[in-house]
Write a protein that holds these residues in place. Structure first.
Motif, PDB file in Angstrom:
ATOM      1  N   ASN A  11       0.797  -1.235   0.000  1.00  0.00           N
ATOM      2  CA  ASN A  11       0.000   0.000   0.000  1.00  0.00           C
ATOM      3  C   ASN A  11       0.827   1.282   0.000  1.00  0.00           C
ATOM      4  O   ASN A  11       0.279   2.366  -0.178  1.00  0.00           O
ATOM      5  N   LEU A  14       0.610   3.983  -2.612  1.00  0.00           N
ATOM      6  CA  LEU A  14      -0.479   4.980  -2.586  1.00  0.00           C
ATOM      7  C   LEU A  14      -0.102   6.267  -1.862  1.00  0.00           C
ATOM      8  O   LEU A  14      -0.913   7.188  -1.772  1.00  0.00           O
ATOM      9  N   ARG A  18      -3.757   9.162  -0.588  1.00  0.00           N
ATOM     10  CA  ARG A  18      -4.814   8.897   0.403  1.00  0.00           C
ATOM     11  C   ARG A  18      -4.240   9.207   1.786  1.00  0.00           C
ATOM     12  O   ARG A  18      -3.036   9.122   1.986  1.00  0.00           O
ATOM     13  N   TYR A  23      -0.128   9.924   6.707  1.00  0.00           N
ATOM     14  CA  TYR A  23       1.120   9.495   6.066  1.00  0.00           C
ATOM     15  C   TYR A  23       1.877  10.602   5.336  1.00  0.00           C
ATOM     16  O   TYR A  23       2.923  10.348   4.750  1.00  0.00           O
ATOM     17  N   ASN A  75      10.306  -0.301   5.257  1.00  0.00           N
ATOM     18  CA  ASN A  75       8.973  -0.065   5.809  1.00  0.00           C
ATOM     19  C   ASN A  75       8.095  -1.239   5.365  1.00  0.00           C
ATOM     20  O   ASN A  75       7.659  -1.301   4.217  1.00  0.00           O
ATOM     21  N   GLY A  77       5.079  -1.950   5.957  1.00  0.00           N
ATOM     22  CA  GLY A  77       3.636  -1.725   5.886  1.00  0.00           C
ATOM     23  C   GLY A  77       2.923  -2.626   6.884  1.00  0.00           C
ATOM     24  O   GLY A  77       3.445  -2.944   7.953  1.00  0.00           O
ATOM     25  N   ALA A  78       1.737  -3.088   6.520  1.00  0.00           N
ATOM     26  CA  ALA A  78       0.962  -3.911   7.455  1.00  0.00           C
ATOM     27  C   ALA A  78       1.597  -5.287   7.698  1.00  0.00           C
ATOM     28  O   ALA A  78       1.272  -5.946   8.691  1.00  0.00           O
ATOM     29  N   HIS A  81       2.975  -6.284  11.237  1.00  0.00           N
ATOM     30  CA  HIS A  81       2.213  -6.738  12.398  1.00  0.00           C
ATOM     31  C   HIS A  81       1.939  -8.241  12.417  1.00  0.00           C
ATOM     32  O   HIS A  81       1.449  -8.756  13.408  1.00  0.00           O
ATOM     33  N   HIS A 101       8.669   3.447  10.057  1.00  0.00           N
ATOM     34  CA  HIS A 101       7.238   3.707   9.862  1.00  0.00           C
ATOM     35  C   HIS A 101       7.018   5.210   9.798  1.00  0.00           C
ATOM     36  O   HIS A 101       7.551   5.947  10.634  1.00  0.00           O
ATOM     37  N   LEU A 102       6.205   5.622   8.849  1.00  0.00           N
ATOM     38  CA  LEU A 102       5.874   7.041   8.729  1.00  0.00           C
ATOM     39  C   LEU A 102       5.105   7.500   9.960  1.00  0.00           C
ATOM     40  O   LEU A 102       5.371   8.567  10.518  1.00  0.00           O
ATOM     41  N   SER A 103       4.139   6.684  10.374  1.00  0.00           N
ATOM     42  CA  SER A 103       3.288   7.047  11.510  1.00  0.00           C
ATOM     43  C   SER A 103       3.846   6.427  12.796  1.00  0.00           C
ATOM     44  O   SER A 103       4.723   5.553  12.741  1.00  0.00           O
ATOM     45  N   ARG A 112      -1.612  -2.271  15.552  1.00  0.00           N
ATOM     46  CA  ARG A 112      -0.411  -1.716  14.920  1.00  0.00           C
ATOM     47  C   ARG A 112       0.773  -1.609  15.883  1.00  0.00           C
ATOM     48  O   ARG A 112       1.909  -1.414  15.463  1.00  0.00           O
TER      49      ARG A 112
HETATM   50  O1  CA2 Z   1       3.285   4.130   9.344  1.00  0.00           O
HETATM   51  C1  CA2 Z   1       3.711   3.369   8.473  1.00  0.00           C
HETATM   52  O2  CA2 Z   1       4.655   3.645   7.737  1.00  0.00           O
HETATM   53  C2  CA2 Z   1       3.023   2.012   8.235  1.00  0.00           C
HETATM   54  O3  CA2 Z   1       4.046   1.039   8.020  1.00  0.00           O
HETATM   55  C3  CA2 Z   1       2.173   2.160   6.995  1.00  0.00           C
HETATM   56  C4  CA2 Z   1       1.348   0.902   6.701  1.00  0.00           C
HETATM   57  C5  CA2 Z   1       0.523   0.514   7.909  1.00  0.00           C
HETATM   58  O4  CA2 Z   1      -0.181  -0.679   7.635  1.00  0.00           O
HETATM   59  C6  CA2 Z   1       1.415   0.310   9.119  1.00  0.00           C
HETATM   60  O5  CA2 Z   1       0.619  -0.058  10.224  1.00  0.00           O
HETATM   61  C7  CA2 Z   1       2.191   1.569   9.433  1.00  0.00           C
HETATM   62  C8  CA2 Z   1       0.447   0.975   5.496  1.00  0.00           C
HETATM   63  C9  CA2 Z   1       0.378   2.243   4.814  1.00  0.00           C
HETATM   64  C10 CA2 Z   1      -0.879   2.384   4.074  1.00  0.00           C
HETATM   65  O6  CA2 Z   1      -0.425   3.184   3.072  1.00  0.00           O
HETATM   66  C11 CA2 Z   1      -1.190   4.130   2.593  1.00  0.00           C
HETATM   67  C12 CA2 Z   1      -0.495   5.203   2.142  1.00  0.00           C
HETATM   68  C13 CA2 Z   1      -1.183   6.226   1.624  1.00  0.00           C
HETATM   69  C14 CA2 Z   1      -2.536   6.169   1.537  1.00  0.00           C
HETATM   70  C15 CA2 Z   1      -3.207   5.074   2.005  1.00  0.00           C
HETATM   71  C16 CA2 Z   1      -2.524   4.027   2.538  1.00  0.00           C
END
Ligand code: CA2
Length: 146
Positions: A11, A14, A18, A23, A75, A77-78, A81, A101-103, A112
């Protein structure tokens, strides 16, 4: 010259399109370009790759061995977890991996907060947006110096 793989999981293609409040508004291409430029400043070659597929990401991690990479900024992503397959892939390669992780994954939904990949990484950086990726590169550089 040190060679680093910048790896992004599902993801993250994206990015910027989004949920900019969570993010950030940079696209993956602009984030990658920034990290590549930061690497150039530091004398590090950064190659970038993103996939939405677990097996493809596993193959890419394995490839770092024969392609002589010195480290990975990752990174997951999901996959972070729940993917023991990716955790095993990180553990199987004998080069340092920094999880990014960005967040701030600890400040969001409870699912998470856990990373099954962090225990096999040399560091985890979270909640710093794209700056976290540059910080991860610095951690790999410091690790190589020590
Ligand atoms: O915070 C992060 O970088 C994450 O790895 C991002 C993952 C999320 O599943 C992790 O828990 C934390 C997924 C990112 C979803 O990416 C998007 C990016 C832009 C718009 C929508 C979704």
């Amino acid at each position: 010259m040190m060679k680093i793989l910048l790896l992004n999981g599902p993801n993250l293609n994206l990015l910027g399109r989004r949920e900019p409040d969570v993010y950030g508004s940079d696209t993956l291409a602009s984030l990658e370009a920034e990290v590549v430029a930061y690497g150039e400043q530091k004398g590090v070659k950064v190659d970038c790759f993103q996939s939405n597929h677990e097996g493809v990401l596993i193959d890419k991690l394995h490839e770092t061995l024969c392609l002589h990479y010195d480290g990975v900024v990752y990174n997951p992503g999901a996959h972070t977890h729940y993917s023991y397959a990716l955790r095993d892939a990180v553990a199987a390669i004998d080069i340092p991996v920094v999880e990014v992780h960005l967040s701030d994954i600890e400040a969001r939904e409870p699912f998470r907060a856990l990373s099954v990949i962090a225990p096999v990484c040399i560091a985890q950086i979270k909640g710093k947006g794209k700056e976290g990726y540059k910080e991860a590169l610095d951690v790999l550089l410091e690790n190589a110096d020590s």
